[in-house]
Design an enzyme around this catalytic site. Structure first.
Site, PDB file in Angstrom:
ATOM      1  N   LYS A  94      -0.159   2.481  16.696  1.00 21.96           N
ATOM      2  CA  LYS A  94      -1.221   3.457  16.511  1.00 21.96           C
ATOM      3  C   LYS A  94      -2.076   3.503  17.779  1.00 21.96           C
ATOM      4  CE  LYS A  94      -4.386   4.925  12.862  1.00 21.96           C
ATOM      5  NZ  LYS A  94      -4.966   4.586  11.548  1.00 21.96           N
ATOM      6  N   ARG A 105      -7.945  11.714  -8.177  1.00 20.96           N
ATOM      7  CA  ARG A 105      -6.620  11.151  -8.420  1.00 20.96           C
ATOM      8  C   ARG A 105      -6.643  10.107  -9.542  1.00 20.96           C
ATOM      9  NH1 ARG A 105      -3.665  10.166  -2.679  1.00 20.96           N
ATOM     10  NH2 ARG A 105      -1.919  11.024  -3.838  1.00 20.96           N
ATOM     11  N   GLU A 111      -5.843   4.672  -6.094  1.00 16.94           N
ATOM     12  CA  GLU A 111      -7.088   5.002  -6.785  1.00 16.94           C
ATOM     13  C   GLU A 111      -7.008   4.740  -8.281  1.00 16.94           C
ATOM     14  OE1 GLU A 111      -6.740   7.486  -3.053  1.00 16.94           O
ATOM     15  OE2 GLU A 111      -5.415   7.057  -4.764  1.00 16.94           O
TER      16      GLU A 111
END
Length: 642
Positions: free
Chosen positions: A288, A404, A376
């Site tokens: 990254k 969600r 979640e």
């Protein structure tokens, strides 16, 4: 229709010659590393000008080039998970010239968007959707007898969500012709990248190996013991050198891990995989922030960046503005302070430790801090289980992500009346991230849940007070607060709760009463100054302050509700429902987010678009007052300060 590919211009940078993947595929493989360097440099420059998601895009430059080089996009479908990693994809698919408009009003979106480009096959914003969507596309291709390939590119963070595994399980069961690419940019699954693993990837992705493997299955299935021995041998050999046993057990042909910055290796492997039948799984390891040292060293800090300001000239003095805490910082400080006071408190977050500012709490109370990754639903039911045993869980979650976990919120928390506090971050519109991340619906979907306490603080101090109120409340509670900073009011250090369901009058005026819910109070006060209106800071959406509404309705000719949430089913609807129940007829204007998606712009621009800035509130009032004949009413004597 056949489109002639423009001829390559030898004196022109390669990236300037690419307006579509079709042109990219005209390059030789030896030219692609140079294209990757130019693409990375352009990405650094363009995102530095506009701000936006940063580290993930730098990490997938080579992978993006390889995918568009090998696959016949857009006929072959690429489905990018989340979208943080899709900026290089946008640049290579005809939007390089539009990058200066990224995340701006009427500009290109921060995430893949189907209406923006044929190459954006699926609109994303929330994580872990790519495999399900790609599987749907692969099934459709089979049913429609279309010869095209489907690829899902998912990050290792998104692989923590149960939805991804549900899709993997289904894809394997259907033996779907699709490729899942795991972009492992945190080395969370394996650090085993080198000569041996690259060699194995070449072997495992080759057609020769695939044919031998499938042929052996047919032969050895007739001899059960021999087949079982061969299967176990292959499994154990792979398990010693690659981490793919899980995916093999699920029914995927696992290949990797390979170096995601090795373009020749990526191209060779993807070319081998492209025409293989059945579900394929390619594991690539990337860095990254690749190519930008600060982002490589701090991938979390450089996940996204604001606009990079130009360096000051020597001798210029920096202008230091007083730094106000963000609402997330108010929550983080409160969480730490309350944890010191009450050892029952636990903090839960679905992979948003930094964003929701649980950092200090996590450092000082690691045994009470739970980052459940991108899960979640699990976060909410985990909190419910803790509450059953007498703990006081606090779930720090963005409004857009709470959607969600709605079933868990209703069924596992609310029905059982459990003491769970939801700290709902990024409530309201979120500016440049656009509609996928907007927190526009939490009031509406929470208000219909029995026994749910819903609070909307007007400023930083009320945020702290309401968090304490929700923590001490007996049952499910929520505090919604926006992204960014507040007006900068003084923050009291105490942890005392507010009286439940009580608002307050902030300004007294004539004819009009503005009922403000949340941080729009400041704009309501400015508008009230221009039209001489009464302003109530309602504070609570549920239970709503019925006594205050009755007083305001009896002493004013027009009520105006203002909220940074959807009008349909929102706080204004709670006011009109109560008035109707009481048989009170008074004109009401409901101001909020209209019944459409608000596209990316600055937050101030979004407020203005919805008529929620001071000018918009003022205009709405003046337009309605012009149609209402004046009445003689005693105002101030009948409205007491609450």
């Amino acid at each position: 229709m056949f489109h002639e590919i423009p001829k390559k211009r030898p004196d022109t940078p390669l990236l300037d010659q690419v307006d579509s993947p079709e042109q990219l595929r005209a390059f030789s493989e030896s030219e692609l590393p140079q294209l990757a360097r130019e693409l990375r440099e352009f990405l650094l420059y363009s995102v530095g000008q506009t701000g936006g998601h940063f580290g993930a895009g730098l990490g997938v430059v080579e992978l993006t080039i390889a995918l568009h080089f090998i696959f016949n996009t857009p006929d072959d479908r690429l489905v990018w998970d989340v979208g943080h990693q899709a900026y290089p994809h946008k640049i290579l698919t005809g939007r390089k010239g539009l990058m200066p408009t990224l995340r701006q009003k009427d500009g290109i979106a921060a995430f893949p968007k189907r209406t923006e480009s044929a190459y954006d096959t699926f609109g994303v914003g929330h994580s872990s959707t790519s495999i399900s969507a790609a599987l749907g596309m692969a099934i459709s291709a089979k049913l429609m007898k279309e010869d095209r390939r489907t690829v899902a590119i998912i990050g290792d963070g998104a692989m923590t969500a149960g939805m991804a595994y549900e899709a993997l399980n289904h894809a394997a069961d259907l033996k779907a012709n699709m490729l899942v690419i795991l972009n492992d940019n945190d080395m969370s699954i394996s650090r085993n990248v080198g000569g041996l693993s690259n060699y194995l990837a070449r072997v495992l992705s080759s057609k020769t190996y695939h044919h031998i493997r499938e042929g052996s299955k047919k032969v050895l299935h007739a001899i059960p013991k021999a087949w079982e021995l061969a299967r176990r041998t292959e499994e154990h050999m792979k398990g010693m050198v690659v981490p793919g046993t899980l995916f093999e057990e699920m029914g995927f042909n696992y290949i990797g891990p390979i170096d995601g910055h090795d373009l020749p290796m990526l191209i060779h492997t993807l070319r081998n995989i492209r025409d293989l039948e059945g579900p394929q799984f390619l594991h690539v390891v990337t860095q990254k922030g690749k190519g930008f040292t600060p982002a490589e060293q701090d991938p979390i800090g450089y996940h996204a960046i604001t606009k990079l300001e130009p360096q000051r000239k020597e001798g210029d003095k920096p202008v230091k503005l007083p730094k106000k805490p963000k609402y997330a910082n108010i929550f983080g400080q409160w969480l730490y302070d309350m944890a010191v006071k009450d050892e029952r408190l636990t903090g839960i977050t679905p992979a948003m430790c930094e964003g929701s500012d649980l950092i200090r709490f996590a450092e000082h109370f690691p045994e009470r801090y739970f980052d459940v990754a991108i899960a979640e639903q699990h976060a909410v039911t985990l909190a419910a289980g803790m509450a059953c045993e007498g703990m006081k869980p606090v779930v720090a979650i963005y409004s857009t992500f709470l959607q969600r976990a709605y079933d868990q919120l209703v069924h596992d928390v609310a029905v059982q009346k459990l003491d769970v506090l939801f700290a709902i971050d990024r409530a309201g519109m979120v500016g440049e991230d656009g509609p996928t991340h907007g927190g526009c619906y939490d009031i509406a979907f929470l208000r219909c849940i029995p026994d749910m306490l819903i609070m909307a603080p007007a400023d930083e101090n009320e945020t702290r007070q309401m968090l304490s109120t929700g923590f001490f409340f007996d049952g499910p509670a929520s505090v919604r607060y926006p992204r960014g900073t507040g007006p900068g009011v003084k923050i009291e250090s105490h942890l005392k709760p507010l009286p439940i369901g009580k608002g307050e009058i902030r300004r007294e005026g004539q004819r009009v009463a503005i009922l403000a819910f949340g941080t729009v109070l400041d704009n309501a006060l400015k508008a009230a100054q221009a039209v001489d209106a009464t302003v109530a800071n309602m504070r609570f959406v549920k239970p709503i302050d019925e006594a205050l509404i009755l007083k305001l309705a009896a002493t004013h000719e027009l009520l105006v509700t203002v909220e940074e949430g959807c009008i349909m089913g929102g706080a204004g609807s709670a006011v009109t429902e109560f008035l109707q129940k009481e048989g009170i007829s008074v004109p009401v204007i409901q101001l909020g987010i209209p019944d459409r998606y608000i596209e990316a712009a600055t937050h101030a621009g979004q407020l203005a678009e919805c008529g929620l800035d001071a000018e918009g509130i003022q205009k709405a009032i003046e337009n309605r007052l012009a149609r209402i004949p004046k009445k003689t009413i005693q105002y101030k004597s009948q409205v007491s300060i609450v």
